[in-house]
Design an enzyme around this catalytic site. Structure first.
Site, PDB file in Angstrom:
ATOM      1  N   ARG A 223      33.285  17.990  -1.328  1.00 42.03           N
ATOM      2  CA  ARG A 223      34.636  17.602  -1.715  1.00 42.03           C
ATOM      3  C   ARG A 223      35.622  18.197  -0.720  1.00 42.03           C
ATOM      4  NH1 ARG A 223      32.832  13.998  -4.131  1.00 42.03           N
ATOM      5  NH2 ARG A 223      32.837  13.629  -6.376  1.00 42.03           N
ATOM      6  N   HIS A 271      35.387   8.861   2.698  1.00 40.19           N
ATOM      7  CA  HIS A 271      34.640   9.135   1.451  1.00 40.19           C
ATOM      8  C   HIS A 271      33.673   7.988   1.126  1.00 40.19           C
ATOM      9  CE1 HIS A 271      34.843  11.425  -2.626  1.00 40.19           C
ATOM     10  NE2 HIS A 271      33.647  10.872  -2.464  1.00 40.19           N
TER      11      HIS A 271
HETATM   12  P1  NDP Z   1      23.657  18.918  -8.288  1.00 40.15           P
HETATM   13  O1  NDP Z   1      24.367  19.373  -9.517  1.00 40.15           O
HETATM   14  O2  NDP Z   1      22.340  18.239  -8.429  1.00 40.15           O
HETATM   15  O3  NDP Z   1      23.428  20.180  -7.317  1.00 40.15           O
HETATM   16  C1  NDP Z   1      24.394  21.134  -7.076  1.00 40.15           C
HETATM   17  C2  NDP Z   1      23.814  22.217  -6.191  1.00 40.15           C
HETATM   18  O4  NDP Z   1      24.879  23.101  -5.811  1.00 40.15           O
HETATM   19  C3  NDP Z   1      22.756  23.082  -6.906  1.00 40.15           C
HETATM   20  O5  NDP Z   1      21.732  23.434  -6.010  1.00 40.15           O
HETATM   21  C4  NDP Z   1      23.550  24.329  -7.288  1.00 40.15           C
HETATM   22  O6  NDP Z   1      22.795  25.512  -7.402  1.00 40.15           O
HETATM   23  C5  NDP Z   1      24.498  24.433  -6.116  1.00 40.15           C
HETATM   24  N1  NDP Z   1      25.668  25.239  -6.471  1.00 40.15           N
HETATM   25  C6  NDP Z   1      26.586  25.010  -7.438  1.00 40.15           C
HETATM   26  N2  NDP Z   1      27.484  26.012  -7.490  1.00 40.15           N
HETATM   27  C7  NDP Z   1      27.110  26.900  -6.523  1.00 40.15           C
HETATM   28  C8  NDP Z   1      27.614  28.144  -6.105  1.00 40.15           C
HETATM   29  N3  NDP Z   1      28.680  28.703  -6.673  1.00 40.15           N
HETATM   30  N4  NDP Z   1      26.985  28.783  -5.111  1.00 40.15           N
HETATM   31  C9  NDP Z   1      25.871  28.237  -4.532  1.00 40.15           C
HETATM   32  N5  NDP Z   1      25.328  27.053  -4.888  1.00 40.15           N
HETATM   33  C10 NDP Z   1      25.950  26.401  -5.884  1.00 40.15           C
HETATM   34  O7  NDP Z   1      24.688  18.012  -7.490  1.00 40.15           O
HETATM   35  P2  NDP Z   1      24.368  16.756  -6.551  1.00 40.15           P
HETATM   36  O8  NDP Z   1      23.400  17.177  -5.517  1.00 40.15           O
HETATM   37  O9  NDP Z   1      24.061  15.566  -7.365  1.00 40.15           O
HETATM   38  O10 NDP Z   1      25.829  16.492  -5.909  1.00 40.15           O
HETATM   39  C11 NDP Z   1      26.484  17.490  -5.164  1.00 40.15           C
HETATM   40  C12 NDP Z   1      27.894  17.063  -4.820  1.00 40.15           C
HETATM   41  O11 NDP Z   1      27.911  16.101  -3.786  1.00 40.15           O
HETATM   42  C13 NDP Z   1      28.698  16.370  -5.920  1.00 40.15           C
HETATM   43  O12 NDP Z   1      29.157  17.277  -6.894  1.00 40.15           O
HETATM   44  C14 NDP Z   1      29.828  15.748  -5.138  1.00 40.15           C
HETATM   45  O13 NDP Z   1      30.884  16.675  -4.989  1.00 40.15           O
HETATM   46  C15 NDP Z   1      29.198  15.480  -3.780  1.00 40.15           C
HETATM   47  N6  NDP Z   1      29.036  14.035  -3.540  1.00 40.15           N
HETATM   48  C16 NDP Z   1      29.703  13.456  -2.493  1.00 40.15           C
HETATM   49  C17 NDP Z   1      29.568  12.114  -2.237  1.00 40.15           C
HETATM   50  C18 NDP Z   1      30.252  11.472  -1.077  1.00 40.15           C
HETATM   51  O14 NDP Z   1      30.237  10.246  -0.967  1.00 40.15           O
HETATM   52  N7  NDP Z   1      30.842  12.230  -0.174  1.00 40.15           N
HETATM   53  C19 NDP Z   1      28.727  11.242  -3.067  1.00 40.15           C
HETATM   54  C20 NDP Z   1      28.057  11.955  -4.125  1.00 40.15           C
HETATM   55  C21 NDP Z   1      28.235  13.293  -4.345  1.00 40.15           C
HETATM   56  P3  NDP Z   1      21.583  25.653  -8.459  1.00 40.15           P
HETATM   57  O15 NDP Z   1      20.438  24.870  -7.841  1.00 40.15           O
HETATM   58  O16 NDP Z   1      21.315  27.093  -8.515  1.00 40.15           O
HETATM   59  O17 NDP Z   1      22.083  25.048  -9.741  1.00 40.15           O
HETATM   60  C1  OXD Z   2      30.388  10.981  -6.060  1.00 41.25           C
HETATM   61  C2  OXD Z   2      31.165  10.528  -4.907  1.00 41.25           C
HETATM   62  O1  OXD Z   2      30.621  12.082  -6.565  1.00 41.25           O
HETATM   63  O2  OXD Z   2      31.049   9.337  -4.535  1.00 41.25           O
HETATM   64  O3  OXD Z   2      29.492  10.229  -6.487  1.00 41.25           O
HETATM   65  O4  OXD Z   2      31.871  11.321  -4.295  1.00 41.25           O
END
Ligand code: NDP
Ligand code: OXD
Length: 308
Positions: A223, A271
């Site tokens: 983000r 995005h």
């Molecule tokens: P998940 O919830 O599956 O994974 C999140 C990961 O982040 C986990 O490994 C988690 O750790 C880690 N995490 C969360 N908080 C912390 C922290 N404080 N310190 C270290 N690690 C942390 O999310 P997704 O993989 O599905 O998606 C991730 C993000 O990608 C979304 O939230 C979104 O913001 C972004 N995104 C962007 C898109 C784009 O088009 N640019 C499209 C889709 C998503 P743990 O394994 O320990 O829980």
């Molecule tokens: C999502 C994105 O969170 O598109 O799926 O950013």
């Protein structure tokens, strides 16, 4: 038992057609047509309607159309209304493509070559073998793991960082704030795939950049608010960071007068890294609604305390 959808209306028509075919018992309405508001049980939204809790008094589940849920104010959601994020294969595939594209572009100095072409300069940059370019992924969730899995084929040394300790074959995994600096010091290219939470807001800042090897590169797919933009500009200026590929920005669309537009070390995309595809996501949503109706676990349940 109505589903209310509030996201891209064009793709909404595809969701609607899939529900009409596979779940005729679940009328699928597209915002702003909310029909009988008291009949809405499921909200599927990118940006939720204002005051949706008052507007939809019998709401049972909120589904994010995307993987991220930072657009919802988790403090306002009552505990009896679960929030569910999107986990669907086409979205993950889009992210994998974008991360591979960006890493290879960075690894092979594409941003420099684009600038050289504009200046009509024919100048080669010495090739670094993949085995000597270390890649670090912040966030080892559904998307971070999918990207790392595909990256294995290129021979880059792979690192990952998450909140809790993870074990991934072929990836050196770090966790928590205690191991953050060790992780950063091993990243020549850093990819952010974290969710936006109170803990991760502003995490791509001067301290983070300073802990990375000099001349390292950044790819932000998480983000925009993960990044402290002025710190990136300073880090590019002094050469601590060599380039950045940014799919997400703190203000979207990026304002016309923003310094990033013209910066020779920055490549921006609007995005688009991953996009939820109705053809696959509608079935994921339907499965989840059926699970909810029969009391089985829902996939993608958000933990309101953790914020993701
Ligand atoms: P998940 O919830 O599956 O994974 C999140 C990961 O982040 C986990 O490994 C988690 O750790 C880690 N995490 C969360 N908080 C912390 C922290 N404080 N310190 C270290 N690690 C942390 O999310 P997704 O993989 O599905 O998606 C991730 C993000 O990608 C979304 O939230 C979104 O913001 C972004 N995104 C962007 C898109 C784009 O088009 N640019 C499209 C889709 C998503 P743990 O394994 O320990 O829980
Ligand atoms: C999502 C994105 O969170 O598109 O799926 O950013």
């Amino acid at each position: 038992m109505t589903i209310l959808y509030k996201a891209d209306p064009e793709r909404g028509l595809i969701w609607q057609a899939i529900f009409a075919e596979h779940a005729p018992d679940l009328p699928f309405l597209i915002w702003p047509d909310i029909g009988d508001a008291t009949a809405v049980r499921y909200l599927v939204a990118w940006q939720p309607p204002d005051n949706f809790l008052e507007l939809l008094p019998n709401l049972q589940v909120v589904f994010s159309v995307g993987a991220g849920v930072d657009q919802f104010d988790l403090r306002l959601l009552p505990s009896h209304i679960p929030l569910v994020r999107m986990i669907e294969p086409s979205l993950a595939e889009g992210i994998v493509e974008y991360v591979v594209l960006s890493i290879l572009a960075t690894h092979r100095n594409l941003i420099n070559y684009i600038g050289d072409q504009r200046r009509k300069q024919w100048k080669s940059i010495r090739l670094v073998p993949a085995s000597r370019r270390r890649i670090g992924v912040m966030g080892l969730g559904v998307l971070g793991r999918s990207a790392l899995d595909r990256l294995k084929t290129f021979g880059f040394p792979l690192m990952g960082w998450s909140r809790s300790q993870q074990v991934i074959e072929g990836v050196v995994c770090f966790s928590g704030s205690e191991q953050f600096r060790d992780f950063l010091s091993a990243c020549d290219i850093l990819v952010c795939l974290l969710p936006l939470t109170s803990e991760t807001r502003g995490i791509l800042n001067r301290h983070t950049f300073g802990a990375m090897p000099r001349g390292a590169a950044l790819i932000n797919v998480g983000r925009g608010a993960h990044l402290v933009e002025s710190d990136l500009l300073d880090a590019l200026e002094c050469g601590q960071i060599s380039s950045a590929i940014l799919d997400v920005l703190s203000t979207e669309p990026l304002p016309e007068n923003h310094a990033f537009w013209e910066h020779p070390g920055i490549l921006i995309t609007p995005h688009i890294a991953g996009m939820t595809q109705p053809e696959t996501a509608a079935h994921v949503l339907l499965d989840n609604i059926r699970c909810y109706q029969t009391g089985e676990p829902i996939e993608g349940m958000v933990d309101a305390n953790q914020g993701y």
